[in-house]
Write an enzyme that holds these catalytic residues in place. Structure first.
Site, PDB file in Angstrom:
ATOM      1  CG  HIS A 348      -4.972 -40.422 -10.170  1.00 21.50           C
ATOM      2  ND1 HIS A 348      -5.806 -41.380 -10.699  1.00 21.50           N
ATOM      3  CD2 HIS A 348      -3.775 -41.040  -9.976  1.00 21.50           C
ATOM      4  CE1 HIS A 348      -5.147 -42.516 -10.829  1.00 21.50           C
ATOM      5  NE2 HIS A 348      -3.911 -42.351 -10.394  1.00 21.50           N
ATOM      6  N   GLY A 349      -6.972 -36.626  -8.194  1.00 13.38           N
ATOM      7  CA  GLY A 349      -6.864 -35.246  -7.749  1.00 13.38           C
ATOM      8  C   GLY A 349      -8.089 -34.421  -8.094  1.00 13.38           C
TER       9      GLY A 349
END
Length: 510
Positions: A348-349
């Site tokens: 996700h990041g």
């Protein structure tokens, strides 16, 4: 090109009308060209990266199918390395470099840390110059030039070569059709992450105009935009204010903001999925369901069977099971669970907040399995409500309305707490928010900006969402008059609250 823009509205109308006016040969070419244009509106130069991975995986799929033994495995490995290498360079280079530099700094080797940083910066900037990003001076600006949707179409491309390797999918010989599989514009930048078995054959088919598909697709698109623009974007006003500087907010404000963010991210992302699935359905294509009322889940495991289904099943099939799943003993099972959720967080990041978010979800799953095994050894056939409920007790717990309610509330609270790490700018902010929530007092409501008309209006929107999804899951489309009235009402409400705002979808950064 944002779904919530006049540009997309015109694009969708032109492409859809043109699609139904063409024969099959013209349809796939139209969709491929339209998808290229759709992507290039965001970042024109990066379509080169997308086509590079398409060519690599297209060739790899054909060679894997023709090869045998170790050659097939090495071809798959090379394909995966190329995909993951591009993803790692653009998305994670800065994150890994900064952490390595910090490690050498902590070991009292500052010269090595400086050298590593400078060398990586030099390589990074040179590569970006090739794509016209001459204004970037270092990898620290990486997120501002990240190819949009890179994580999504990378995983979709990887699923193709893996399924060909496993023998579950024949290699696609038609280059244009394979390129369209990766680039299909509705789900190109934020999913759902499709499997080749579900989508590839559809691009070979010829779908006739079906009025019921058109009405159902348009309604799903309209409600998806409603969730994004009327609910998510209004909740964002309150959430952004509170999370911008948590040190200036009291516990009640931060608790309310976290509650609102729980629904903001759901309405934002599921809204995008609705538009993508609906736009595809208008043309006759069927994409997989990506959300299934996740906040009525009675356990964390059930939540992940309902939330971002295309991603959770991707990690299950392509990481958890290959690692051994639950087939290699208890310790390996727990370790595999943790690895999967940590990987999901990092996907996700490039931030430790996402890693902690994933780790918490993994810890919840492990605790559920441990609890169930302990109770089984003690001779209990069923369990009372507890922090997490495993899948084996989902059916049992549904028999008691009180147990259902308690399990849903506990699961919701646990999930809501994990969203603090997902939304916070850094770990310091996340822990500060949790600390203030844990120590909130009744007097906090006096100074809370959440005590306003805007807040109660937002609560009303959430209540409407829950009622609609729980008790009115399918909007009727067969009755033309009822469909027309509902469609006009939803569209008007969406336009009234800012349909052509420039707010991006949250998951565009992934």
């Amino acid at each position: 090109m944002l779904f919530n823009s006049l540009q997309f509205l015109l694009f969708f109308i032109v492409v859809t009308l043109s699609y139904f006016s063409l024969k099959w040969q013209g349809r796939w070419m139209l969709l491929l060209v339209a998808s290229c244009y759709f992507y290039m509106v965001f970042q024109p130069a990066y379509i080169v990266i997308l086509f590079l991975t398409i060519v690599i995986d297209y060739i790899a799929g054909i060679w894997i199918e023709k090869s045998s033994g170790k050659a097939r495995r090495w071809l798959l490995i090379l394909s995966l390395i190329s995909n993951l290498g591009i993803l790692a360079f653009f998305k994670y280079l800065g994150f890994f470099t900064e952490n390595i530099a910090s490690l050498f700094g902590a070991l009292d080797m500052p010269h090595i840390a400086t050298t590593v940083t400078e060398q990586v910066n030099r390589v990074f900037v040179k590569v970006l110059h090739v794509f016209g990003q001459s204004g970037i001076s270092s990898y620290k600006n990486n997120m501002s030039i990240l190819p949009i949707g890179l994580s999504f179409h990378t995983f979709q491309a990887m699923s193709y070569t893996i399924e060909v390797y496993r023998g579950n999918q024949k290699a696609e010989k038609h280059f244009g059709i394979y390129a369209l599989y990766v680039m299909f514009y509705p789900q190109l930048v934020a999913g759902p992450i499709e499997r080749p078995q579900n989508v590839l054959w559809q691009f070979h088919d010829y779908f006739k105009y079906d009025v019921e598909n058109v009405k159902a697709g348009l309604m799903q698109m309209a409600f998806g935009l409603f969730k994004k623009l009327v609910i998510a974007d209004r909740l964002a006003m309150l959430v952004d204010h509170a999370y911008a500087d948590p040190s200036q907010q009291n516990g009640l404000t931060l608790l309310a903001a976290t509650f609102f963010y729980t629904f903001q991210i759901y309405c934002d992302f599921s809204g995008y999925s609705d538009v993508a699935i609906g736009a595809s359905r208008v043309m006759g294509f069927t994409l997989m369901e990506n959300f299934r009322t996740p906040y009525i889940a009675q356990s964390i495991s059930e939540f992940w069977r309902r939330w971002h289904i295309s991603l959770s099943t991707w990690f299950r099939d392509y990481l958890y099971i290959p690692l051994g799943g639950n087939r290699k003993g208890e310790f390996r099972q727990y370790l595999n669970m943790l690895i999967v959720f940590l990987a999901s967080g990092l996907w996700h990041g490039p931030n430790w907040t996402y890693v902690i978010w994933g780790g918490l979800n993994g810890l919840y799953q492990i605790l559920a399995v441990l609890r169930d095994k302990l109770l089984a050894r003690m001779g209990f056939s069923s369990t009372p409500p507890s922090l997490v409920t495993s899948p084996v007790h989902d059916a049992q717990s549904r028999k008691s309305p009180i147990r259902v309610t308690v399990n849903v509330l506990i699961t919701f609270i646990l999930i809501m707490l994990t969203w603090v790490f997902f939304r916070a700018h850094n770990l310091g902010d996340a822990f500060l928010i949790l600390q203030r929530i844990a120590t909130l007092s009744i007097s906090d409501h006096i100074d809370s900006p959440m005590n306003s008309v805007e807040m109660w209006f937002s609560v009303g929107l959430i209540a409407f969402l829950l009622l609609k999804e729980q008790f009115y899951l399918t909007i009727p489309t067969r009755h033309t008059t009822r469909f027309a009235v509902l469609f006009v009402v939803i569209t008007f409400a969406t336009y009234l609250f800012g349909v052509f705002s420039s707010n991006q979808f949250i998951y565009f950064q992934f």
